[in-house]
Structures are given as C-alpha cells and as structure tokens.
Design a protein around this motif. Sequence first.
Motif, PDB file in Angstrom:
ATOM      1  N   GLY A   1      38.439 -30.486  27.254  1.00  0.00           N
ATOM      2  CA  GLY A   1      37.534 -31.608  26.994  1.00  0.00           C
ATOM      3  C   GLY A   1      36.412 -31.224  26.048  1.00  0.00           C
ATOM      4  N   SER A   2      35.902 -30.005  26.214  1.00  0.00           N
ATOM      5  CA  SER A   2      34.753 -29.588  25.408  1.00  0.00           C
ATOM      6  C   SER A   2      35.138 -29.318  23.956  1.00  0.00           C
ATOM      7  CB  SER A   2      34.122 -28.335  26.010  1.00  0.00           C
ATOM      8  OG  SER A   2      35.081 -27.294  26.042  1.00  0.00           O
ATOM      9  N   SER A   3      36.432 -29.285  23.660  1.00  0.00           N
ATOM     10  CA  SER A   3      36.832 -29.069  22.267  1.00  0.00           C
ATOM     11  C   SER A   3      36.920 -30.384  21.495  1.00  0.00           C
ATOM     12  CB  SER A   3      38.195 -28.355  22.204  1.00  0.00           C
ATOM     13  OG  SER A   3      39.231 -29.270  22.513  1.00  0.00           O
ATOM     14  N   LEU A   4      36.823 -31.493  22.203  1.00  0.00           N
ATOM     15  CA  LEU A   4      36.906 -32.796  21.532  1.00  0.00           C
ATOM     16  C   LEU A   4      35.629 -33.055  20.753  1.00  0.00           C
ATOM     17  CD1 LEU A   4      38.362 -34.934  24.462  1.00  0.00           C
ATOM     18  CD2 LEU A   4      39.621 -33.915  22.559  1.00  0.00           C
ATOM     19  N   THR A   5      35.777 -33.702  19.611  1.00  0.00           N
ATOM     20  CA  THR A   5      34.586 -33.990  18.817  1.00  0.00           C
ATOM     21  C   THR A   5      34.310 -35.482  18.794  1.00  0.00           C
ATOM     22  OG1 THR A   5      35.833 -34.190  16.745  1.00  0.00           O
ATOM     23  CG2 THR A   5      35.052 -31.993  17.339  1.00  0.00           C
ATOM     24  N   ALA A   6      33.024 -35.815  18.813  1.00  0.00           N
ATOM     25  CA  ALA A   6      32.624 -37.213  18.689  1.00  0.00           C
ATOM     26  C   ALA A   6      32.781 -37.659  17.236  1.00  0.00           C
ATOM     27  CB  ALA A   6      31.174 -37.369  19.148  1.00  0.00           C
ATOM     28  N   GLN A   7      32.727 -36.670  16.329  1.00  0.00           N
ATOM     29  CA  GLN A   7      32.878 -36.946  14.904  1.00  0.00           C
ATOM     30  C   GLN A   7      34.366 -37.028  14.559  1.00  0.00           C
ATOM     31  OE1 GLN A   7      31.308 -34.413  16.320  1.00  0.00           O
ATOM     32  NE2 GLN A   7      29.132 -34.763  15.935  1.00  0.00           N
TER      33      GLN A   7
END
Lengths: 518, 135
Positions: A294-300
């Motif tokens: 999950g922490s590898s996902l980017t909002a950008q």
Amino acid sequence: MDKRTLSNIEVPVYKEKFDIEDSQPGKYPFTRGVYSTMYRGRYWTMRQYSGFSTAKETNERFLLLLNKGQTGLSCAFDLPTQMGYDSDDEIAQGEVGKVGVAIDTVEDMKILFDGIDLSKVSTSMTINAPAMVLLAMYIVVAEESGVDASQIRGTIQNDILKEYIARGTYIYPPKQSMRLITDIFEYCAENYKKFNTISISGYHIREAGSTAVQELAFTLTNAREYVRAALSKGLDIDVFAKRLSFFFNAHNDFFEEIAKFRAARRMWARMMKDEFGAKDEKSMMLRFHAQTAGSSLTAQQPENNIVRVTLQALAAVLGGTQSLHTNSKDEALALPTNASVTTALRTQQVIAHESGVANTADPLGGSYYVEWLTDELEKQAKSLINEVEEIGVLDAIASGVIQTKIHESAYEHEKLLNQKERIIVGVNDFVQEDTEVPELMKVPDSVSQDQINNLKKVKSERDQEKVDKVLSKLKEIASTDNNIFPVVLDAVRARASLGEISNTLRDVFGVYRPSFTI
Amino acid sequence: MSNEGIYRVVIAKIGLDGHDRGAKVVARALRDAGMEVIYTGLHQTPENIVEIALQEDANAIGISILSGAHNFLVKKLMKLLKKRNIDDVKVFVGGIIPDADIGVLEELGVIGVFGPGTPLDEIVLFVKENVEPVI
C-alpha cells in the motif's frame, strides 16, 4: 556506482555460478514451495481486502467481487470495531464505517454475509485485539444459517505483537492478549479445525517502513513467541502449528521479494523442526497470504499504480503465495471504487490465466541471483533474529527497540527520496502537473447514525437479563485460567455487542499504554 | 536558527488511526532541521492535543490522519482552539486527504495540507515560512 536492493543489500553485476542446495517443491524445507504441484493443483486464492460503511454496503461489494471471479473473502473492519468500541461510543465519532465495515453485534455480521454460503467460501478477517469476538460472530452466523459450523474455513489475523510494533490497534496488555490468542488456538483446534487461528503478519511491519530483512526477521520472532506461548499452555505443536498462517508484503524490489518468500519458508521449516521438534511436515509448512505494498502507491499519476501492483503481484506468485490481494490504483487517495477494485482483481486473473507463470512450481529456483539473494536474506534476518532474541521479543517491543529500527529504515528511505537517490516515478522524478484526479469513493457521514440506530434496535429486542448474566460470567472466567472462548460465544449468541464484551474484558485485563515514544 | 527564534511543533496522531510512519518521519525531519518537536503517540483526542500544545508552549500542531475521519476530528480540534482563544498556534495536516476536503480544512483555519509523496524539504520550508517562531 554500486547497486543495492531496497534492503540495502549490495547487488552483484551478475551472480557467478555456485552450488545450489538441491530441494523440491512440497518437500522439507519447502524453499521451493509448500505443495509439490503448486498452482497446477490450484491457483492461489484471489482475495481482495474489502469493507466500508455498513454491513449492507460491504455485502454488496463482497457479492460483486465473487461475481467477478474472486475466490475468497477478506473483510476490513472500521477502526472502532478493530479497537473494540461500539459505533455509539463517543470515541468512535467520525470514524464509523470509514476504513472498513462497522460491526456491533452478530446481527450486523448476518447482513455482512447475507446470500453467501459459509460452508463454501473461506473468509479472512483483519481483526486482532477483538479477534475472538469477531470469530465468535462468524461462527454464530454459520450456526444460525444452518451451516455445520465445525466446517467453516478462513483466517483471523489475531496477531497482537505486530499491533504493538507497527499497526496500533491494540487494547489489552501483552500478557492478557497472548492468553486470548492461545485460548483461540486451543478452542479452535478442538472445534473449528479448518480455521487458521492466526495470520502472523510482516505486512504492516513493512508498511511502517521496515526493510525486507526486518520484515522477515520480526515476523519470525513474533511467530516464535506465539509458538512458545502455545507450548507453555500445554498445547501439542503438531495440532496447533498446522493452523498458523502468515501474511507478507509484496513490495517493489522484484527479486528481493521473491527471495524473501523463499527464505521465509525455509527458516520457518527449520525453526519448527529443529527448535520446536515438530514431527508432522504440515507443521513446518509456511503458508502465506500476500498483499501488494500500500505504501508504494502514489497519489500522483495514479494510473502508474496498476503497473506497480502487477509487478508486485507477479513477485508474490513467483514466490509461491497461497493467497493474494492486489491493491487498487486509487488507494493512495481513498478507498477503492468498484471499477478500480475490478481492475486490481483482473490483474491477478491475467497473471494466473494468461502469463503462463503459474504452470511450473518455483520457476526461479536455480537462478544464481535469486538463490544467492535467498541465502543472503536468510543470513541477515537470522542475525537480526538473534539480536532480538537476546533482549526477548516482549522486552524489545516494550522498550521500543524494534519500533526504532523500523523507524530508522523509514527515515532513511525518505531521505534517499529527498536526495533523489531513490526514484519514485511521478513523485520525485518524471513529475507532471496535469494528471487527472480519478473519481473517488466517499463514505457518507450518515453511516454513523444508521449504525447507531441498528444497535439501538438490537439492544431493545434482546433478552437483557440473559445478556447481563453472560457478561458477568465472562468477567468471572476472564479472571481465571479457563478458556473464555465458549463464554464469548454465548455472549454473542445472546446479542451482546462487541463494545460490551470488550469493555468487560477491559475491566479485568486493563489496557495497554506504550511506555515510550520516538 | 538560534537568532531566528525557536520552533516548537507538536506532531499528533488524532483519533483511532494507528498509521504513524509519516508522523514519525515528519517529526524527525523537523527535529533535524533544528526545531523542537513533541510527538504525542497514537490515539489522541482533540482535547488531549490542545492540552499538550498548551503545556508544551507550542507554536504549531501537525496533525497526521489517514483514516478518513479528518473532517470530523480536525473540525473539533479547530473549534476547541477557537473556543479557548488560542490563535498563535498554527495547524497543518498530513495524510490521506482527498482534494475535495482540502478546502474544507483550510476554511476551518488549517494553514497547509500535505498528501502522500510530499518531499520532507517542502514541509520543513513550509513550517519555517508560515509559523511564527518563539523569540
């Protein structure tokens, strides 16, 4: 310039030939997989972690996923539920139904699984401190729907140690929490033999910022602590160990992740056989669920997340996972929409049915690089395990030693990003200003009132005298050494709420307050 | 920084959310930039956070929240600060905050909202430029 893995292991330009340990899938120490035919026998279970709002909305999401070919269920509970509070508790304000489904009584649980045959599906529940109560609710739903409850299949997370370390949804102090966990081991070994009683989780340790080595090491030290607790309660290792399961992160460094899964299997098998004297090979088999990071996902540039998830999922499959959750592209922004979760599920189906990677067991076995990396991860994790062992796991948690190590790794990672020594596409390089924000899911604030009304209704219709009686019995049993699971089951059957049961136990056990901050 | 005054920042986890990786990393970055930082630990109520900020004589509060409960909890915090006439403590927020809610928080008086992937330097600079240090 030297190249390093995400765990900071120096990577050779190429790995020269060396003698590789000869082993087979399905054979001890299971480096190459726990089953001899792996996915030729059966694909991994495709299990999307889902839950939001009320039981009715989440039930609709479950049915949608099953309808699209998902093969198991995985339930996300909201924070009040995970912390053992009812939806009408003051502390629950603003949080009801936000990060998962709100469950107050078995009546909510009935709605959650409406139209789903609990004798056919397996269900994973991400629930820890109040795991016994939620499992009891699941059992009572099965009983009352006419299913033979002894046949239910699934997993409760029930891993409190990583809550103290990395995830934060703890209630009771360690000693009392370990007692609840071993009570569950004992009672399920007799009555619900097909249910995995714990999912020992490295996932959240990794999400909190650890390296792959730390994830591996801390998961196994926690696992060892549970085994010891069960043994000291007098349980038979070859009975309870078959129902221990694991949960790992599938992160960005492709080969390192595959090596991590292989090393984990080998280390666990050896620990169970050599250290604990397990006889049954099933007790030595590390079966695990994986979730993409999950922490590898980017909002950008959220579309890029589909590519990240594909690579991570592929690593989990090549690493021999038994079950998989693929994240949706919009999860750095909100809970996933129906459309985005469908793409995430489809990603698994493409890997399974189109890519051909599932046709042979451990296709990377014998690769010099992967085998070397497997050995290297094992070696480094072992040394970290020994370090923790010297302090003792519970003391290492209480004094913050483990948490500090994870925090150091998290901060190091962030500094490398800041200096652009690590690149995240769309975040610190290849940035673009004009990306579209996708349509996001939003949980309406009205959920809270709906849930409070449901709870009021259940309370007004139940036999209050019966509830009072069973709760006072619970209080009594909790202060003895007797197994409390049967009384919790009775409390659930009587429509006592999660909050009432948890508060009764709070009165007896007290609550955990960490004694340090970073 | 000594001739520029002291920054005292409370980094707080509000509500039941247990994700504190970001909070701890930001706390560390501000500390490394020479600020005094107090990290509250998990599960703080708005009331607790206001108390801590007062006791610590803070000039800023950084709220971390990834649970989606930000509209309710940050609103409650801002109301409490207003009610107690605390106008010299600036509040900024980090976490999973949908674009649509950023305006809502800013209207409540929040001076900045930081989403995933924000560079640490940007947050440090923002605090230096927008928070009045204690002389």
